[in-house]
Structure formats: structure tokens, C-alpha cells
Design a protein around this motif. Structure first.
Motif, PDB file in Angstrom:
ATOM      1  N   GLY A   1      -1.830   7.596 -11.325  1.00  0.00           N
ATOM      2  CA  GLY A   1      -0.306   7.131 -11.106  1.00  0.00           C
ATOM      3  C   GLY A   1      -0.456   6.027 -10.613  1.00  0.00           C
ATOM      4  N   SER A   2      -1.252   5.717  -9.547  1.00  0.00           N
ATOM      5  CA  SER A   2      -1.544   4.565  -8.609  1.00  0.00           C
ATOM      6  C   SER A   2      -2.220   3.417  -9.610  1.00  0.00           C
ATOM      7  CB  SER A   2      -2.670   4.795  -7.584  1.00  0.00           C
ATOM      8  OG  SER A   2      -2.076   5.858  -6.637  1.00  0.00           O
ATOM      9  N   ILE A   3      -2.977   3.935 -10.529  1.00  0.00           N
ATOM     10  CA  ILE A   3      -3.554   2.807 -11.338  1.00  0.00           C
ATOM     11  C   ILE A   3      -2.339   2.178 -12.547  1.00  0.00           C
ATOM     12  CG2 ILE A   3      -5.079   2.358 -13.558  1.00  0.00           C
ATOM     13  CD1 ILE A   3      -6.638   2.390 -10.779  1.00  0.00           C
ATOM     14  N   ASP A   4      -1.679   3.178 -12.917  1.00  0.00           N
ATOM     15  CA  ASP A   4      -0.455   2.666 -13.725  1.00  0.00           C
ATOM     16  C   ASP A   4       0.318   1.702 -12.877  1.00  0.00           C
ATOM     17  OD1 ASP A   4      -1.568   4.169 -16.094  1.00  0.00           O
ATOM     18  OD2 ASP A   4      -0.197   5.838 -15.472  1.00  0.00           O
ATOM     19  N   ALA A   5       0.691   2.227 -11.723  1.00  0.00           N
ATOM     20  CA  ALA A   5       1.572   1.473 -10.796  1.00  0.00           C
ATOM     21  C   ALA A   5       1.116  -0.191 -10.550  1.00  0.00           C
ATOM     22  CB  ALA A   5       1.928   2.069  -9.676  1.00  0.00           C
ATOM     23  N   LEU A   6      -0.246  -0.053 -10.170  1.00  0.00           N
ATOM     24  CA  LEU A   6      -0.912  -1.406  -9.980  1.00  0.00           C
ATOM     25  C   LEU A   6      -0.894  -2.343 -11.151  1.00  0.00           C
ATOM     26  CD1 LEU A   6      -4.236  -0.183  -7.987  1.00  0.00           C
ATOM     27  CD2 LEU A   6      -2.157  -1.624  -7.103  1.00  0.00           C
ATOM     28  N   LYS A   7      -1.126  -1.796 -12.262  1.00  0.00           N
ATOM     29  CA  LYS A   7      -1.072  -2.383 -13.627  1.00  0.00           C
ATOM     30  C   LYS A   7       0.404  -2.913 -13.735  1.00  0.00           C
ATOM     31  CE  LYS A   7      -4.782   0.149 -16.303  1.00  0.00           C
ATOM     32  NZ  LYS A   7      -4.742   1.121 -17.447  1.00  0.00           N
ATOM     33  N   MET A   8       1.211  -2.393 -13.522  1.00  0.00           N
ATOM     34  CA  MET A   8       2.783  -2.690 -13.318  1.00  0.00           C
ATOM     35  C   MET A   8       2.867  -3.683 -12.444  1.00  0.00           C
ATOM     36  SD  MET A   8       6.257  -0.344 -13.330  1.00  0.00           S
ATOM     37  CE  MET A   8       5.743   0.349 -11.627  1.00  0.00           C
ATOM     38  N   LEU A   9       2.529  -3.791 -11.373  1.00  0.00           N
ATOM     39  CA  LEU A   9       2.741  -4.881 -10.318  1.00  0.00           C
ATOM     40  C   LEU A   9       2.037  -6.081 -10.611  1.00  0.00           C
ATOM     41  CD1 LEU A   9       2.488  -2.733  -7.054  1.00  0.00           C
ATOM     42  CD2 LEU A   9       4.422  -3.941  -7.867  1.00  0.00           C
ATOM     43  N   ASN A  10       1.031  -6.056 -11.400  1.00  0.00           N
ATOM     44  CA  ASN A  10       0.350  -6.991 -11.927  1.00  0.00           C
ATOM     45  C   ASN A  10       0.894  -7.907 -12.698  1.00  0.00           C
ATOM     46  OD1 ASN A  10      -3.549  -6.265 -11.684  1.00  0.00           O
ATOM     47  ND2 ASN A  10      -1.965  -6.951 -10.089  1.00  0.00           N
ATOM     48  N   GLN A  11       1.724  -6.851 -13.675  1.00  0.00           N
ATOM     49  CA  GLN A  11       2.539  -7.803 -14.837  1.00  0.00           C
ATOM     50  C   GLN A  11       3.695  -8.244 -14.180  1.00  0.00           C
ATOM     51  OE1 GLN A  11       3.432  -3.962 -17.136  1.00  0.00           O
ATOM     52  NE2 GLN A  11       1.466  -3.953 -18.051  1.00  0.00           N
ATOM     53  N   LYS A  12       4.278  -7.936 -13.096  1.00  0.00           N
ATOM     54  CA  LYS A  12       5.309  -8.498 -12.494  1.00  0.00           C
ATOM     55  C   LYS A  12       4.708  -9.979 -11.733  1.00  0.00           C
ATOM     56  CE  LYS A  12       7.588  -5.101 -13.666  1.00  0.00           C
ATOM     57  NZ  LYS A  12       8.859  -4.908 -14.802  1.00  0.00           N
ATOM     58  N   GLY A  13       3.529 -10.180 -11.582  1.00  0.00           N
ATOM     59  CA  GLY A  13       2.810 -11.331 -10.789  1.00  0.00           C
ATOM     60  C   GLY A  13       2.276 -10.888  -9.597  1.00  0.00           C
ATOM     61  N   TYR A  14       2.236  -9.781  -9.209  1.00  0.00           N
ATOM     62  CA  TYR A  14       1.652  -9.320  -7.671  1.00  0.00           C
ATOM     63  C   TYR A  14       0.297  -9.340  -7.925  1.00  0.00           C
ATOM     64  CZ  TYR A  14       6.101  -7.833  -5.306  1.00  0.00           C
ATOM     65  OH  TYR A  14       7.187  -8.024  -4.453  1.00  0.00           O
TER      66      TYR A  14
ATOM     67  N   ILE B   1      -7.433  -4.699 -12.964  1.00  0.00           N
ATOM     68  CA  ILE B   1      -6.383  -4.891 -11.864  1.00  0.00           C
ATOM     69  C   ILE B   1      -6.748  -6.021 -10.753  1.00  0.00           C
ATOM     70  CG2 ILE B   1      -5.639  -3.709 -10.025  1.00  0.00           C
ATOM     71  CD1 ILE B   1      -5.541  -1.113 -11.678  1.00  0.00           C
ATOM     72  N   GLU B   2      -5.978  -6.956 -10.402  1.00  0.00           N
ATOM     73  CA  GLU B   2      -6.046  -7.905  -9.398  1.00  0.00           C
ATOM     74  C   GLU B   2      -5.215  -7.398  -8.235  1.00  0.00           C
ATOM     75  OE1 GLU B   2      -6.249 -11.977 -11.036  1.00  0.00           O
ATOM     76  OE2 GLU B   2      -5.435 -11.257 -12.657  1.00  0.00           O
ATOM     77  N   PHE B   3      -5.746  -7.995  -6.823  1.00  0.00           N
ATOM     78  CA  PHE B   3      -5.026  -7.698  -5.707  1.00  0.00           C
ATOM     79  C   PHE B   3      -5.534  -9.030  -4.873  1.00  0.00           C
ATOM     80  CE2 PHE B   3      -8.575  -4.957  -5.053  1.00  0.00           C
ATOM     81  CZ  PHE B   3      -9.033  -5.183  -3.833  1.00  0.00           C
ATOM     82  N   ASN B   4      -4.784  -9.127  -3.647  1.00  0.00           N
ATOM     83  CA  ASN B   4      -5.144 -10.155  -2.775  1.00  0.00           C
ATOM     84  C   ASN B   4      -6.091  -9.865  -1.657  1.00  0.00           C
ATOM     85  OD1 ASN B   4      -1.987 -10.851  -3.573  1.00  0.00           O
ATOM     86  ND2 ASN B   4      -3.105 -12.630  -3.425  1.00  0.00           N
ATOM     87  N   GLN B   5      -6.090  -8.736  -0.930  1.00  0.00           N
ATOM     88  CA  GLN B   5      -6.733  -8.611   0.050  1.00  0.00           C
ATOM     89  C   GLN B   5      -7.023  -6.622   0.492  1.00  0.00           C
ATOM     90  OE1 GLN B   5      -4.666 -11.058   3.462  1.00  0.00           O
ATOM     91  NE2 GLN B   5      -6.788 -10.651   4.067  1.00  0.00           N
ATOM     92  N   LEU B   6      -8.092  -6.385   0.914  1.00  0.00           N
ATOM     93  CA  LEU B   6      -7.996  -5.285   1.308  1.00  0.00           C
ATOM     94  C   LEU B   6      -8.062  -4.853   2.416  1.00  0.00           C
ATOM     95  CD1 LEU B   6      -8.714  -1.901   0.030  1.00  0.00           C
ATOM     96  CD2 LEU B   6     -11.128  -2.625   0.731  1.00  0.00           C
ATOM     97  N   PHE B   7      -7.212  -3.911   3.282  1.00  0.00           N
ATOM     98  CA  PHE B   7      -7.105  -3.550   4.545  1.00  0.00           C
ATOM     99  C   PHE B   7      -7.697  -2.075   4.814  1.00  0.00           C
ATOM    100  CE2 PHE B   7      -2.784  -5.764   4.509  1.00  0.00           C
ATOM    101  CZ  PHE B   7      -3.187  -7.169   4.683  1.00  0.00           C
ATOM    102  N   SER B   8      -8.776  -2.339   5.664  1.00  0.00           N
ATOM    103  CA  SER B   8      -9.536  -0.860   6.244  1.00  0.00           C
ATOM    104  C   SER B   8      -8.855  -0.496   7.478  1.00  0.00           C
ATOM    105  CB  SER B   8     -10.952  -0.962   5.989  1.00  0.00           C
ATOM    106  OG  SER B   8     -11.325  -1.798   7.081  1.00  0.00           O
ATOM    107  N   ILE B   9      -8.364   0.877   7.312  1.00  0.00           N
ATOM    108  CA  ILE B   9      -7.766   1.413   8.528  1.00  0.00           C
ATOM    109  C   ILE B   9      -8.337   2.690   9.014  1.00  0.00           C
ATOM    110  CG2 ILE B   9      -5.292   2.334   9.502  1.00  0.00           C
ATOM    111  CD1 ILE B   9      -4.089   0.354   7.280  1.00  0.00           C
ATOM    112  N   THR B  10      -8.686   2.729  10.280  1.00  0.00           N
ATOM    113  CA  THR B  10      -9.033   4.126  10.722  1.00  0.00           C
ATOM    114  C   THR B  10      -8.062   5.173  11.192  1.00  0.00           C
ATOM    115  OG1 THR B  10     -10.602   2.613  12.047  1.00  0.00           O
ATOM    116  CG2 THR B  10     -10.530   4.871  12.804  1.00  0.00           C
ATOM    117  N   ASN B  11      -8.606   6.338  10.592  1.00  0.00           N
ATOM    118  CA  ASN B  11      -7.727   7.487  10.603  1.00  0.00           C
ATOM    119  C   ASN B  11      -7.677   7.943  12.028  1.00  0.00           C
ATOM    120  OD1 ASN B  11      -7.407   7.889   7.896  1.00  0.00           O
ATOM    121  ND2 ASN B  11      -9.084   9.018   7.643  1.00  0.00           N
TER     122      ASN B  11
END
Length: 324
Positions: A149-162, A203-213
């Protein structure tokens, strides 16, 4: 759920004070379509806590009176709050940067099919939870089928220009470790994510944020049940970096819960440790945002406990990723 709060409050964490306030992080409620194991607010489909219109209008008033530059919306799934679209629209009218902390799968749920279009139309920055680029790790942490589901949503966001090169629509991803260990170096991990997601899915994106649990709420309870809590705290304390104190997010941010009460950060909110007001050390009563509409809290002490070592360990951790 086992409570880690008593083990965190007796702390030797250094004193820190507020700098200039420029960000409101607002928890719109705990309702979510997922129940992730690392979720520090223990959100899920059966939670009913939701911010109402009156409270939303209060912090819009706060934005008008204070020099607020960024509105960081979280949950739960913040999009599930009926006031989400109203709040985003009003904040953007004020030229405030709006961040949506999105779990991605909500964009595929019935009733939210046009949410990606709404976000794009309002130039909302999307910060999307993606704890790994491999299916097994994601589904183990967030539930079966969430990866697809996450992959499908990321593809959709890319299609919108995100996240696409040359676009002004920002898409950042968030990595959380799958267990009681610190995130690897953010820069290298980002390169790995970009390579794997592009090569496999385009899939493309801008930055990755790594967050400690953080050793609180659902994740803290799991640590206690497995007898790993003390070892994890030793890991965080052993990796403490004084340099990170200057950049911790609580110095420029306040966290608002779904009822409008104020905390130094989202983690303090979950531990029921309210913002210091009227000289209290750890306040027994909560401060509502309406009490701070015209107050300057710069220089006020920040309430700290042992979980704060999570923000200062190693490369540091904030809602914007590593500090170093």
C-alpha cells in the motif's frame, strides 16, 4: 500496556531552555487506520480522541498572534480528523508552511481518494512513514500488506508531482529502526533508499529522515515485556552527544494535544509531562494554548526526562531527522 513513565522521570539529563518559537506540532487525534509497533502515541482504528473546531480555531488565533512559520500535523492519521482540510486551508491562507505526517496507506482508504490532490493543491509538505525499503521489515513493524500500500501511495504522490526533480511539492520519508538500536548514518541510508526505491519502482523523494525510537508508549511497553528496556536506555545514554543539545527540536517547537494542551514535544505529550508554566518543575496541571496566546516563552525551561537521551544519542534525532 506496560508503563515506562516511572522509569524515565528520575533523570540526570542536562537542563535546556527554549529558543525562539517557530513551529507548532499539532496532534489532531489518535485515530489511525494502522496500529504500528513503533507508534509512540499508540494510535489505532479504535481510538476516538479527535480535535474539534473550537480548538483548531484557538491555535489559528495563536498563529496570528505569534511568529509561527510551520504547522506540523500529526496523529494518528491526521487526515482522519474531520477538521483537517479546514485547518490546512486556513493555515495556508496565512502563508504558513504545513507538514502532513502521513502513513501513506490512508491515501488509499475509501473516503480519502482525493486527499493527495488536496495536499498538492495546497502545497502541503508530506512527511511519510517508510521504515524500510524492504517488504518484510515494513510489514513486521506496521502490519501485513502495508508495504504494498505504501508503494502504491508513493507512486500516486509522484504522479501528482511530489518528490519529483524540479517540482516544488516536497515528499520526505521517515525511517524508524525495527528494534532497540540506533538508526544508521542518515546520509548513507538516504542513498540506499533512493537507489532501491527508484530501481525497483521508479519512486522519487526529496529527503530521508531517520528518527530514533523513543522508549515510551507502545515501543517502551514492548521493551519492558522483553526485558530490553534497561539495555536500550544504556545504549541511548552511552551514545549521548552534548553537541546535539543546541539543535533538539523542543527548543523551537511546542506540541499541542488533541484537546489543546501544550507540551515541549510530542514525546512529553505521551508521557503526560506538560509544558512548564508559572514556574512549575513538572506541572501537575496542564497549560492550555489559550493561556499562551500573547505570552513569550523564549528562555523558559524545558521539561526533560530520560527519554530525551533518544534525541541526543549518536547523530541526534528530531522530527526533521538526524541533527548532525
Amino acid at each position: 500496556m506496560l508503563d515506562t513513565r516511572p522509569m524515565l522521570l528520575l533523570s540526570d539529563f542536562p537542563e535546556i531552555r527554549r529558543a525562539e518559537l517557530h513551529t507548532l506540532q499539532v496532534n489532531l487525534g489518535y485515530k489511525c487506520n494502522l496500529s504500528c509497533t513503533h507508534c509512540h502515541v499508540a494510535a489505532g482504528p479504535n481510538r476516538t480522541e479527535m480535535m474539534d473546531r473550537k480548538t483548531v480555531d484557538t491555535f489559528l488565533q495563536f498563529i496570528d498572534l505569534q511568529n509561527i512559520k510551520t504547522l506540523d500535523l500529526t496523529g494518528g492519521a491526521p487526515e482522519m480528523n474531520p477538521e483537517f482540510r479546514y485547518l490546512v486551508t486556513e493555515a495556508r491562507k496565512r502563508n504558513v508552511t504545513v507538514i502532513d505526517r502521513c502513513n501513506l496507506t490512508i491515501l488509499l482508504e475509501p473516503g480519502y481518494e482525493d486527499m493527495a490532490d488536496f495536499l498538492a493543491a495546497n502545497q502541503v509538505e508530506v512527511v511519510a512513514s517508510m521504515p524500510c525499503y524492504n517488504e518484510e521489515n515494513v510489514d513486521k513493524q506496521r502490519g501485513k500488506g502495508v508495504y504494498d500500500g505504501s508503494i502504491d501511495a508513493l507512486k500516486m504522490l509522484n504522479q501528482k508531482g511530489y518528490g519529483v526533480n524540479g517540482s516544488e511539492l516536497v515528499l520526505n520519508l521517515v525511517y524508524n529502526p525495527g528494534g532497540p538500536f540506533l538508526p544508521p548514518p542518515q546520509e548513507q541510508l538516504e542513498l540506499d533508499y533512493k537507489r532501491e526505491l527508484y530501481d525497483r519502482f521508479g519512486i522519487e523523494f526529496n529527503q530521508l529522515f531517520s528518527i530514533t525510537n523513543m522508549p515510551i508508549s507502545r515501543f517502551g511497553s514492548v521493551l519492558l515485556s522483553k526485558g530490553e528496556f534497561n539495555n536500550y536506555m544504556d545504549l541511548l545514554k552511552g551514545a549521548y552527544s552534548e553537541h546535539n543539545l543546541e539543535s533538539v527540536m523542543c527548543r523551537n517547537l511546542i506540541s499541542i494535544d488533541w484537546q489543546g494542551y501544550v507540551y515541549d514535544c510530542d514525546f512529553n505529550q505521551m508521557l503526560e509531562m506538560p509544558l512548564v508554566h508559572r514556574g512549575q518543575q513538572i506541572a501537575s496541571d496542564r497549560t492550555h494554548l489559550s493561556e499562551l496566546l500573547e505570552k513569550n516563552i523564549e528562555g523558559h525551561p524545558i521539561v526533560v526526562a530520560n527519554h530525551c537521551y533518544g534525541c541526543t544519542a549518536g547523530q541526534g534525532s528530531s522530527c526533521g531527522g538526524a541533527l548532525e
